[in-house]
Write a protein that holds these residues in place. Structure first.
Motif, PDB file in Angstrom:
ATOM      1  N   ILE A  22       0.727  -1.094   0.042  1.00 22.94           N
ATOM      2  CA  ILE A  22      -0.013  -0.299   0.003  1.00 22.94           C
ATOM      3  C   ILE A  22       0.642   1.121  -0.068  1.00 22.94           C
ATOM      4  CG2 ILE A  22      -1.704   1.387   1.245  1.00 22.94           C
ATOM      5  CD1 ILE A  22      -2.770  -1.492   2.465  1.00 22.94           C
ATOM      6  N   PRO A  23       1.005   1.990  -0.968  1.00 23.49           N
ATOM      7  CA  PRO A  23       1.765   3.134  -1.182  1.00 23.49           C
ATOM      8  C   PRO A  23       1.400   4.105  -0.136  1.00 23.49           C
ATOM      9  CG  PRO A  23       0.185   3.252  -3.152  1.00 23.49           C
ATOM     10  CD  PRO A  23      -0.053   1.802  -2.276  1.00 23.49           C
ATOM     11  N   GLY A  24       2.439   4.992   0.624  1.00 22.43           N
ATOM     12  CA  GLY A  24       2.238   5.674   1.568  1.00 22.43           C
ATOM     13  C   GLY A  24       1.909   5.346   2.951  1.00 22.43           C
ATOM     14  N   LEU A  25       1.935   3.884   2.896  1.00 17.27           N
ATOM     15  CA  LEU A  25       1.912   3.142   4.289  1.00 17.27           C
ATOM     16  C   LEU A  25       2.996   2.441   4.530  1.00 17.27           C
ATOM     17  CD1 LEU A  25      -1.895   2.246   4.499  1.00 17.27           C
ATOM     18  CD2 LEU A  25      -0.672   4.332   5.471  1.00 17.27           C
ATOM     19  N   ARG A  26       4.179   2.668   3.702  1.00 17.27           N
ATOM     20  CA  ARG A  26       5.214   1.235   3.932  1.00 17.27           C
ATOM     21  C   ARG A  26       5.825   1.401   5.263  1.00 17.27           C
ATOM     22  NH1 ARG A  26       6.605   4.054  -1.203  1.00 17.27           N
ATOM     23  NH2 ARG A  26       5.655   2.899  -2.593  1.00 17.27           N
ATOM     24  N   GLY A  27       5.729   2.451   6.125  1.00 19.33           N
ATOM     25  CA  GLY A  27       6.109   2.364   7.626  1.00 19.33           C
ATOM     26  C   GLY A  27       5.541   1.631   8.368  1.00 19.33           C
ATOM     27  N   THR A  28       4.129   1.695   8.130  1.00 20.28           N
ATOM     28  CA  THR A  28       3.216   1.204   9.041  1.00 20.28           C
ATOM     29  C   THR A  28       2.250   0.013   8.536  1.00 20.28           C
ATOM     30  OG1 THR A  28       1.555   2.830   8.248  1.00 20.28           O
ATOM     31  CG2 THR A  28       2.855   3.384  10.245  1.00 20.28           C
ATOM     32  N   VAL A 274      -6.100   4.225   0.134  1.00 17.31           N
ATOM     33  CA  VAL A 274      -7.773   3.825   0.393  1.00 17.31           C
ATOM     34  C   VAL A 274      -8.160   2.975  -0.696  1.00 17.31           C
ATOM     35  CG1 VAL A 274     -10.045   4.815   0.478  1.00 17.31           C
ATOM     36  CG2 VAL A 274      -8.212   6.117   1.590  1.00 17.31           C
ATOM     37  N   HIS A 275      -7.627   3.278  -1.865  1.00  8.35           N
ATOM     38  CA  HIS A 275      -8.327   2.617  -2.944  1.00  8.35           C
ATOM     39  C   HIS A 275      -7.731   0.992  -2.852  1.00  8.35           C
ATOM     40  CE1 HIS A 275      -8.837   0.896  -6.970  1.00  8.35           C
ATOM     41  NE2 HIS A 275      -7.477   0.763  -7.124  1.00  8.35           N
ATOM     42  N   ILE A 276      -6.267   0.860  -2.767  1.00 12.77           N
ATOM     43  CA  ILE A 276      -5.700  -0.186  -2.622  1.00 12.77           C
ATOM     44  C   ILE A 276      -5.997  -1.112  -1.483  1.00 12.77           C
ATOM     45  CG2 ILE A 276      -3.407  -1.532  -2.665  1.00 12.77           C
ATOM     46  CD1 ILE A 276      -2.312   0.599  -4.191  1.00 12.77           C
ATOM     47  N   LEU A 277      -6.329  -0.455  -0.208  1.00  9.50           N
ATOM     48  CA  LEU A 277      -6.506  -0.891   0.963  1.00  9.50           C
ATOM     49  C   LEU A 277      -8.204  -1.906   0.942  1.00  9.50           C
ATOM     50  CD1 LEU A 277      -6.093  -1.643   4.003  1.00  9.50           C
ATOM     51  CD2 LEU A 277      -7.170   0.665   4.537  1.00  9.50           C
ATOM     52  N   LEU A 278      -8.967  -1.017   0.029  1.00  8.06           N
ATOM     53  CA  LEU A 278     -10.225  -1.521  -0.211  1.00  8.06           C
ATOM     54  C   LEU A 278     -10.120  -2.770  -0.955  1.00  8.06           C
ATOM     55  CD1 LEU A 278     -12.699   1.570  -0.040  1.00  8.06           C
ATOM     56  CD2 LEU A 278     -12.463  -0.152   1.632  1.00  8.06           C
ATOM     57  N   SER A 279      -9.288  -2.419  -2.103  1.00  2.00           N
ATOM     58  CA  SER A 279      -9.262  -3.819  -2.831  1.00  2.00           C
ATOM     59  C   SER A 279      -8.704  -5.073  -2.372  1.00  2.00           C
ATOM     60  CB  SER A 279      -8.238  -3.371  -4.050  1.00  2.00           C
ATOM     61  OG  SER A 279      -6.884  -3.126  -3.716  1.00  2.00           O
ATOM     62  N   ASN A 280      -7.833  -4.670  -1.302  1.00  2.00           N
ATOM     63  CA  ASN A 280      -7.256  -5.921  -0.566  1.00  2.00           C
ATOM     64  C   ASN A 280      -8.586  -6.488   0.395  1.00  2.00           C
ATOM     65  OD1 ASN A 280      -4.655  -5.958  -1.574  1.00  2.00           O
ATOM     66  ND2 ASN A 280      -4.153  -4.481  -0.019  1.00  2.00           N
ATOM     67  N   ILE A 281      -9.179  -5.694   0.856  1.00  2.00           N
ATOM     68  CA  ILE A 281     -10.311  -6.119   1.747  1.00  2.00           C
ATOM     69  C   ILE A 281     -11.441  -6.969   1.124  1.00  2.00           C
ATOM     70  CG2 ILE A 281     -12.272  -5.447   3.218  1.00  2.00           C
ATOM     71  CD1 ILE A 281     -10.431  -3.156   4.170  1.00  2.00           C
ATOM     72  N   TYR A 282     -11.491  -6.588  -0.169  1.00  2.00           N
ATOM     73  CA  TYR A 282     -12.450  -7.097  -1.256  1.00  2.00           C
ATOM     74  C   TYR A 282     -11.967  -8.477  -1.781  1.00  2.00           C
ATOM     75  CZ  TYR A 282     -13.585  -7.870  -6.170  1.00  2.00           C
ATOM     76  OH  TYR A 282     -14.070  -8.439  -7.509  1.00  2.00           O
ATOM     77  N   LEU A 283     -10.648  -8.991  -1.701  1.00  2.00           N
ATOM     78  CA  LEU A 283     -10.420 -10.361  -2.126  1.00  2.00           C
ATOM     79  C   LEU A 283     -10.330 -11.163  -0.760  1.00  2.00           C
ATOM     80  CD1 LEU A 283      -7.678  -9.485  -4.705  1.00  2.00           C
ATOM     81  CD2 LEU A 283      -9.987 -10.282  -4.943  1.00  2.00           C
ATOM     82  N   LEU A 284      -9.780 -10.546   0.272  1.00  2.00           N
ATOM     83  CA  LEU A 284      -9.893 -11.564   1.584  1.00  2.00           C
ATOM     84  C   LEU A 284     -10.753 -11.484   2.543  1.00  2.00           C
ATOM     85  CD1 LEU A 284      -6.133 -10.702   2.516  1.00  2.00           C
ATOM     86  CD2 LEU A 284      -6.931 -12.653   1.212  1.00  2.00           C
ATOM     87  N   LEU A 285     -11.910 -10.565   2.483  1.00  2.00           N
ATOM     88  CA  LEU A 285     -12.907 -10.582   3.594  1.00  2.00           C
ATOM     89  C   LEU A 285     -13.987 -11.599   3.251  1.00  2.00           C
ATOM     90  CD1 LEU A 285     -14.125  -9.355   6.129  1.00  2.00           C
ATOM     91  CD2 LEU A 285     -15.082  -7.569   4.717  1.00  2.00           C
ATOM     92  N   PRO A 286     -14.597 -11.673   1.927  1.00  2.00           N
ATOM     93  CA  PRO A 286     -15.556 -12.383   1.669  1.00  2.00           C
ATOM     94  C   PRO A 286     -14.899 -14.056   1.940  1.00  2.00           C
ATOM     95  CG  PRO A 286     -15.587 -10.658   0.004  1.00  2.00           C
ATOM     96  CD  PRO A 286     -14.368 -10.461   0.975  1.00  2.00           C
ATOM     97  N   PRO A 287     -13.983 -14.486   1.518  1.00  2.00           N
ATOM     98  CA  PRO A 287     -13.496 -15.732   1.839  1.00  2.00           C
ATOM     99  C   PRO A 287     -13.404 -16.028   3.209  1.00  2.00           C
ATOM    100  CG  PRO A 287     -12.139 -14.957  -0.018  1.00  2.00           C
ATOM    101  CD  PRO A 287     -13.075 -13.833   0.469  1.00  2.00           C
TER     102      PRO A 287
END
Length: 316
Positions: A22-28, A274-287
């Motif tokens: 996730i760009p911008g969050l590399r440290g955290t 925000v966009h990339i974080l939601l795309s990751n949630i989209y792939l991992l939360l439903p399974p």
């Protein structure tokens, strides 16, 4: 170290891409493994358990459970394609991925996503038919027809997604080798290529709207018919089950549509993290949620699990 693309600079087709997370969050972003790690484990354990239970118990080889098995297998494949790599990127930082492996991941992620959407539609139709026409259900819905439907959904998903890696593979030059994403998504790769990407953009947008739009309309109609019947029932359990299914549908489609649409229309207004974080949630939360909603809350599977654990406990 992540490269900074220079203006008008081009690179030949790279042997490796670099995934940054996730760009911008590399440290955290390492802290996000505390969120995505349990999702990944729950998806693996939950879907694996559901597959094992249905395989062991021959009484569960019925159309409804075959659809659950198809969903569990799809979720297991989707989580395997993304989960471990996602956690590796978030924990250790930038990760190199071979060019061919990136295209393969791109194919499987999008194909399994399309497959899951189709299976959710099939399950909604199955539920509507079971509630609306219980007397004709066993005649209309058979194991053979469910098998043919699952095969058709798999072939359709593969056929419509094959152009994604092919449309990227036709480009010989790239602006950079770093993909600012946690996995090899189609549009994330398109952002790096040098050349006319109009075909990629149009096909990606048309496919996302056509597949998701048609499936959402079908699911809405089926759940509307089911809810109309279920809400008249006196049992609270049936109402709660219907509500939980709707929540799973929303968890799958809302972040997914947001991800697709912001790539095309909202990339200037929605921040990339925000966009990339939601795309990751989209792939991992439903399974992770599907085994709990569709499996653990299904009486026959729940009873079989309790029977298995009780039997093992009595042996010690």
């Amino acid at each position: 170290m992540v490269e900074v693309p220079l203006p008008n600079a081009t690179f030949p087709r790279p042997a490796f891409f670099l995934l940054t997370g996730i760009p911008g969050l590399r440290g955290t972003q390492a802290w996000l493994t505390l969120v995505f790690g349990p999702m990944h484990l729950l998806a693996l354990l939950g879907n694996g358990t559901m597959l094992a239970v249905v395989q062991v118990d021959s009484t569960l080889c019925q159309p409804m459970f075959l659809l659950l098995v198809t969903l569990a297998a799809t979720d297991l494949g989707l989580d395997t394609s993304v989960g471990s790599g996602l956690l590796a990127v978030m924990w250790s930082g930038t990760r190199p991925v071979p060019y061919a492996a990136c295209l393969v991941q791109m194919f499987f992620v999008h194909a399994l996503t399309a497959m899951e959407s189709g299976v959710l539609l099939a399950m909604a139709c199955d539920g509507a038919m079971a509630v609306g026409s219980p007397l004709h259900y066993s005649i209309l819905v058979t194991k053979a027809r469910v098998g043919y439907a699952a095969l058709a959904l798999a072939l359709k998903a593969m056929a419509i997604v094959v152009p994604f890696p092919l449309l990227v593979a036709r480009f010989e030059h790239f602006r950079a080798k770093t993909i600012e994403h946690a996995y090899c998504a189609h549009m994330a790769g398109v952002e790096l290529v040098v050349g006319n990407t109009r075909a990629n953009n149009l096909y990606g947008l048309a496919l996302s709207l056509a597949v998701s739009g048609v499936d959402i309309l079908g699911i809405t109609g089926c759940y509307g018919l089911t809810a109309h019947t279920v809400l008249r029932l006196p049992t609270k359990e049936a109402r709660a089950k219907c509500s939980s299914h709707v929540c799973v549908i929303l968890a799958f489609y809302v972040p997914g549509l947001f991800s697709y649409l912001t790539h095309h229309f909202g990339h200037h207004t929605v921040s990339k993290p925000v966009h990339i974080l939601l795309s990751n949630i989209y792939l991992l939360l439903p399974p992770a949620l599907n085994p709990l909603i569709y499996g653990a809350r299904t009486k026959q599977i729940r009873d079989r699990l309790l029977e298995t654990f009780t039997f093992r406990k009595s042996q010690f």
